[in-house]
Design an enzyme around this catalytic site. Structure first.
Site, PDB file in Angstrom:
ATOM      1  CG  ASP A 155      -2.058   0.581   0.714  1.00  0.00           C
ATOM      2  OD1 ASP A 155      -2.265   1.549  -0.112  1.00  0.00           O
ATOM      3  OD2 ASP A 155      -3.538   0.647   1.786  1.00  0.00           O
ATOM      4  CG  ASP A 210      -9.993   2.285  -0.829  1.00  0.00           C
ATOM      5  OD1 ASP A 210      -8.873   2.135  -1.533  1.00  0.00           O
ATOM      6  OD2 ASP A 210      -9.048   1.941   0.686  1.00  0.00           O
TER       7      ASP A 210
HETATM    8  C1  GLA Z   1      -5.803   1.179   1.372  1.00  0.00           C
HETATM    9  C2  GLA Z   1      -5.914   0.573   0.840  1.00  0.00           C
HETATM   10  C3  GLA Z   1      -7.057  -0.387   0.893  1.00  0.00           C
HETATM   11  C4  GLA Z   1      -7.306  -2.148   2.203  1.00  0.00           C
HETATM   12  C5  GLA Z   1      -6.754  -0.482   2.842  1.00  0.00           C
HETATM   13  C6  GLA Z   1      -6.492  -0.751   4.392  1.00  0.00           C
HETATM   14  O1  GLA Z   1      -6.867   1.861   1.675  1.00  0.00           O
HETATM   15  O2  GLA Z   1      -6.675   0.627  -0.763  1.00  0.00           O
HETATM   16  O3  GLA Z   1      -7.714  -1.285  -0.651  1.00  0.00           O
HETATM   17  O4  GLA Z   1      -5.812  -2.235   1.691  1.00  0.00           O
HETATM   18  O5  GLA Z   1      -5.717   0.507   2.902  1.00  0.00           O
HETATM   19  O6  GLA Z   1      -5.378   0.072   5.529  1.00  0.00           O
END
Ligand code: GLA
Length: 439
Positions: A155, A210
Site C-alpha cells: 500500500d 477504494d
Molecule cells: C487502503 C487500500 C485498501 C485497504 C486499506 C487497508 O485504503 O486501498 O484496499 O488495503 O488501505 O488499510
C-alpha cells in the site's frame, strides 16, 4: 611505486563494477500472473477485524464452496494482522489475533491447496496505522518468505515524500533477494500513474481509490466541519477510470480496479451500501471484461446462492482468464447503455451490454453497427461482414445460440447477411456472450 600505481589502478577499475553489483536491480518473479490473479482478501468485509479462526474458516469455505476449483487460489490477509517489530526490527503478527503465528496459518492454507497473501505498506505506517515496511523492506521480505507467503499487497499510506517508483522497486528487489516467488500487488491507487512505469515492477497495480458495494456514483456528503466525507468509489466510477488504461495491461502486469464487492455490504458514515444480485452480476462481468484480478471481498461463511452462482460462473471466469490477456474495450457508451468487447484467443470475442438505467432496455443487436477495429492494442478486428460467429449466452446458457450472419431472404436470397438479434437487458444488469467463429 610502480606496484602501488598498478594496485590503485586495479582498485579504481574494480570499484565501479562492485558498486554496480551492489546496487543492481533484481527482476520481478515471472510466470506468477500470466492471467489475472484470483483469490479472496479480508479488507472489504472485515477491515482490521481479522483473526486466525476467521481466515481458517474462510479457507475451509473456499474449498467447500468450489471456489478453489474455480481458480480462486489466493487467500490474502489485508491490513491489521501486524504485531510490533522485535528489538532487531523484524515484524511480528498480532499474538491475540494470530496466536499460532503466520507460518502455521500458511501451512494450513497450503494444505488446502491454496496460497497465502499478506499486506504491507511502503510508508512508515499502513493505512490502518500499523507498522509499514519503510526502512525494513529486506527484513520484511525475508520474514514473508520464511513464513511461506505467496502474495504481497503493498500500500501507499504514510509515504510522505518517498519516490513511488523507487519505493516499489525497492520492495520488488527485496522480494527477489528473499528468493521465494511472491506475487507483487501494488496499491497506490493510480496516484502516480504506475501503468506508465510498473510493468516490470509489480504483477498488478491499483488504478483507483477504494471500491464500495455501490453500483452508481455515491453523492458527496459533508461533515460538521464542512469537509467532504469519505465515500466509496462506485462500480461505474471505477469502470470509467480503468477503461482508458487498457493498453497498459497484459500477461504478468494487470490494471487492478480493486477487489470485488459481490455479496458484500458495508455501513460508512451511517450510510448502508449493498448491491442487488443484478448489480453484482454486472460488476463481476465488467471486471472479467476488463481482465481484472478477481479478488473476492465478501464473508464466505454467509454467502447467498445468488452471489455464489455469480462468482463461480465458469464461462465468465474463462473470459477474465483468457490466455490472450487483453483488457476489454467499451465500443459504445450511451447514457444508460454500454457495449463492451474483449478479444479472446483463437479468434473469439466476449461481448456484453450493460444497462445502467432504471428501466429494462429492449435492444436490437445489429452486428454491422458493432464492428470493432482494435488494431492499436490487440491487432484484432471483429469483421462481422465476413466472419460468422455463433453465440453462447454466459448468464443464460440455455438460450438457443444465434449466428451473427444468416441466410438472406427475398432479394438477398442466396447471400449471407447480418443478423439482428433482439435482447432485453434488465435494470443495472448485463447480457453477455462468447462469440466463436463458425468453422
Ligand atoms: C487502503 C487500500 C485498501 C485497504 C486499506 C487497508 O485504503 O486501498 O484496499 O488495503 O488501505 O488499510
Amino acid at each position: 611505486m610502480k606496484r602501488l600505481t598498478i594496485f590503485i589502478a586495479a582498485i579504481l577499475v574494480a570499484l565501479p563494477a562492485a558498486a554496480q553489483r551492489r546496487t543492481a536491480d533484481l527482476p520481478k518473479f515471472e510466470g506468477l500472473a500470466d492471467t489475472p490473479q484470483m483469490g479472496w482478501n479480508s479488507w472489504n468485509c472485515f477491515m482490521t477485524e481479522i483473526n486466525e479462526d476467521l481466515i481458517k474458516a474462510t479457507a475451509d469455505a473456499m474449498v467447500e464452496l468450489g471456489l478453489v476449483d474455480a481458480g480462486y487460489i489466493y487467500l490474502n490477509l489485508d491490513d491489521g494482522w501486524h504485531g510490533d517489530r522485535d528489538e532487531l526490527g523484524f515484524i511480528t503478527c498480532d499474538p491475540v489475533k494470530f496466536p499460532s503465528g503466520i507460518k502455521a496459518l500458511a501451512d494450513y492454507v497450503h494444505s488446502k491447496g491454496m496460497k497465502l497473501g499478506i499486506y504491507s505498506d511502503a510508508g512508515d505506517f499502513t493505512c490502518a496505522g500499523y507498522s509499514g515496511s519503510r526502512g525494513h523492506e529486506y527484513q520484511d521480505a525475508i520474514t514473508y518468505a520464511s513464513w511461506g507467503i505467496d502474495y504481497l499487497k503493498y500500500d501507499w499510506c504514510a509515504t510522505q515524500n518517498a519516490n513511488p517508483k523507487g519505493s516499489y522497486i525497492l520492495m520488488r528487489n527485496a522480494l527477489a533477494k528473499a528468493g521465494r516467488p511472491i506475487l507483487f500487488s501494488m496499491c497506490e491507487w493510480g496516484s502516480n500513474k504506475p501503468w506508465e512505469w510498473a510493468a516490470d515492477v509489480g504483477h498488478s497495480w491499483r488504478t483507483t481509490g477504494d471500491i464500495g458495494p455501490a453500483f452508481l456514483p455515491v453523492p458527496i456528503t459533508y461533515n460538521e466541519q464542512g469537509r467532504p466525507n469519505w465515500r466509496p468509489q462506485s462500480i461505474i466510477d471505477i469502470i470509467n477510470q480503468n477503461e482508458p488504461l487498457r493498453k497498459y495491461a497484459g500477461p504478468g502486469h494487470w490494471n487492478d480496479p480493486d477487489m470485488l464487492e459481490v455479496g458484500n455490504n458495508i455501513t460508512v458514515n451511517g450510510i448502508y451500501y449493498e448491491m442487488t444480485d443484478s448489480e453484482d452480476r454486472a460488476h463481476f462481468t465488467m471486471w472479467c471484461m476488463m481482465a481484472a484480478p478477481l479478488i473476492l471481498g465478501n464473508d464466505l461463511t454467509k454467502i447467498t446462492p445468488e452471489a455464489l452462482a455469480t462468482i463461480t460462473n465458469k464461462e465468465m471466469i474463462a473470459i477474465d482468464q483468457d490466455p490472450l490477456g487483453v483488457q476489454g474495450l467499451r465500443l459504445i457508451n450511451e447514457e444508460t447503455l454500454q457495449y463492451w468487447f474483449k478479444p479472446l484467443a483463437n479468434g473469439e470475442w466476449a461481448f456484453c451490454v450493460m444497462n445502467t438505467g432504471e428501466e429494462p432496455a429492449n435492444i436490437a443487436l445489429d452486428w454491422s453497427k458493432l464492428e470493432v477495429d482494435d488494431q492499436e492494442v490487440s491487432g484484432r478486428k471483429t469483421s462481422f461482414d465476413t466472419i460468422n460467429y455463433t453465440s453462447k449466452n454466459i448468464w443464460n446458457p440455455k438460450e438457443k445460440p444465434f449466428t451473427t450472419l444468416v441466410k438472406g431472404k427475398g432479394k438477398q436470397r442466396g447471400q449471407m447477411v447480418t443478423n439482428v438479434v433482439n435482447v432485453t437487458v434488465p435494470v443495472h444488469d448485463v447480457v453477455a456472450y462468447r462469440l466463436t467463429p463458425v468453422k
